[in-house]
Design an enzyme around this catalytic site. Structure first.
Site, mmCIF file in Angstrom:
data_model
loop_
_atom_site.group_PDB
_atom_site.id
_atom_site.type_symbol
_atom_site.label_atom_id
_atom_site.label_comp_id
_atom_site.label_asym_id
_atom_site.label_seq_id
_atom_site.Cartn_x
_atom_site.Cartn_y
_atom_site.Cartn_z
ATOM 1 N N LYS A 106 0.839 -1.205 0.000
ATOM 2 C CA LYS A 106 0.000 0.000 0.000
ATOM 3 C C LYS A 106 0.871 1.251 0.000
ATOM 4 O O LYS A 106 0.597 2.216 -0.717
ATOM 5 C CB LYS A 106 -0.961 -0.027 1.205
ATOM 6 C CG LYS A 106 -2.078 -1.037 1.014
ATOM 7 C CD LYS A 106 -2.896 -1.315 2.258
ATOM 8 C CE LYS A 106 -3.863 -2.465 1.965
ATOM 9 N NZ LYS A 106 -4.633 -2.908 3.124
ATOM 10 N N GLN A 145 -5.008 -1.827 9.310
ATOM 11 C CA GLN A 145 -4.868 -3.160 8.717
ATOM 12 C C GLN A 145 -5.464 -4.222 9.645
ATOM 13 O O GLN A 145 -5.106 -4.306 10.814
ATOM 14 C CB GLN A 145 -3.369 -3.437 8.467
ATOM 15 C CG GLN A 145 -3.108 -4.694 7.669
ATOM 16 C CD GLN A 145 -3.627 -4.628 6.232
ATOM 17 O OE1 GLN A 145 -3.450 -3.629 5.544
ATOM 18 N NE2 GLN A 145 -4.301 -5.685 5.792
ATOM 19 N N ASP A 205 -11.458 2.226 3.315
ATOM 20 C CA ASP A 205 -11.783 0.806 3.158
ATOM 21 C C ASP A 205 -13.294 0.606 3.009
ATOM 22 O O ASP A 205 -13.732 -0.487 2.648
ATOM 23 C CB ASP A 205 -11.324 0.023 4.408
ATOM 24 C CG ASP A 205 -9.948 -0.600 4.249
ATOM 25 O OD1 ASP A 205 -9.557 -0.872 3.101
ATOM 26 O OD2 ASP A 205 -9.276 -0.822 5.283
#
Ligand code: NAD
Length: 283
Positions: A52, A96, A119
């Site tokens: 990322k 995460q 997200d």
């Protein structure tokens, strides 16, 4: 013989579009910023976070990594998110998952400002997706849709079957297919006659998490087969939820693993971060 839909190719195009748009945002004085939080030392999470960061650098975003020790408390994590919520130079915040067991994943997701939730896991964003009025789409299902669009596959009126009902893949995947007028069935671990349902699908999405689970006898001749799974086979080789060698000759289109849906997820994260920067700057 199926046409192979290359996620490598499509994701490179998406990232290039993001990079170009990022340049024009920079000309207006806005540099998109993504904060990535990782708690503990899960090796898979470490790989994802590194990828990322690399993708951010490639498209011209600023990224900040917060690598916190496994024993970080809930309070400390929420405090960091609160600080990042308040910073104008950080447009996207991503924590995460999975988190170490002592941390409350739900509370962490809820703490991220919905406008920075790139997200699209926050309940407010999930609700927005449900009613078709969203800022961000969850990266993996959005990546699958992007692959379909790129290949010219239209879900309208088609029988679409999604195997898997997780909050991050299966459920939103079904919703996105529904938004595009597919007739959608969601299958899961308690589904009876799975083979019969799947073998009637024009579009079959596998998000099961079981290596080579979808066999040729579960697939209709000429079906579009989209494989979200990332697994290891008996030899430790990366493979999807679809038995590619068996299914490919029967399908009209298929995504490979690796090189299919996987690369799309990060590309869509870049797209969401760009969108977040635009929204937060009124552009
Ligand atoms: P999950 O474990 O949360 O969900 C799996 C789903 O499969 C469940 O809803 C379950 O009901 C269903 N299932 C399990 N056994 C089944 C069976 N025998 N028959 C029918 N359904 C069954 O997993 P997830 O997070 O949704 O991920 C699914 C897969 O996608 C995993 O391989 C994961 O690694 C992969 N994944 C890939 C990406 C990507 O970027 N490509 C992103 C997220 C997840």
């Amino acid at each position: 013989m199926a046409a192979i839909i290359s996620g490598k190719e499509v994701s490179a195009k998406v990232r290039e579009q993001v990079r170009e748009e990022c340049e024009s945002l920079k000309a207006k004085g806005v540099t998109p910023g993504l904060a990535v939080i990782i708690v503990g030392d899960d090796p898979a999470s470490r790989v994802y976070v590194n990828n990322k960061k690399k993708a951010c650098a490639e498209v011209g975003f600023v990224s900040e990594e917060y690598a916190l020790p496994a024993e970080t408390t809930q309070e400390e994590l929420l405090k960091l998110i609160e600080e990042l919520n308040g910073r104008a130079d950080i447009n996207g915040i991503l924590c995460q998952l999975p988190l170490p067991r002592h941390l409350d994943e739900k509370a962490v997701i809820n703490a991220i400002s919905p406008l920075k939730d790139v997200d699209a896991f926050h309940p407010s964003n999930v609700g927005r997706i449900m009613i078709g009025d969203y800022h961000f789409l969850p990266c993996t299902p959005a990546g699958v849709m992007e692959l379909m669009h790129h290949a010219g596959i239209d879900a309208a009126g088609k029988s679409c079957v999604v195997i898997g009902r997780s909050n991050i893949v299966g459920k939103p995947m079904a919703m996105l297919l529904l938004h595009e007028n597919g007739t959608v069935t969601i299958c899961h671990s308690r589904t009876k006659n799975l083979k019969e349902i799947c073998s009637n699908a024009d579009i079959l999405v596998a998000a099961v998490g079981k290596a080579k689970f979808v066999k040729a006898d579960m697939v209709k001749e000429g079906a579009v087969v989209l494989d979200v799974g990332i697994n290891r086979d008996e030899n430790g080789k990366l493979c999807g939820d679809v038995d590619f060698d068996e299914v490919e000759p029967k399908a009209s289109y298929i995504t490979p693993v690796p090189g299919g849906v996987g690369p799309m997820t990060i590309a869509m994260l870049m797209k969401n971060t760009l969108m977040a920067a635009k929204i937060q700057n009124g552009l």
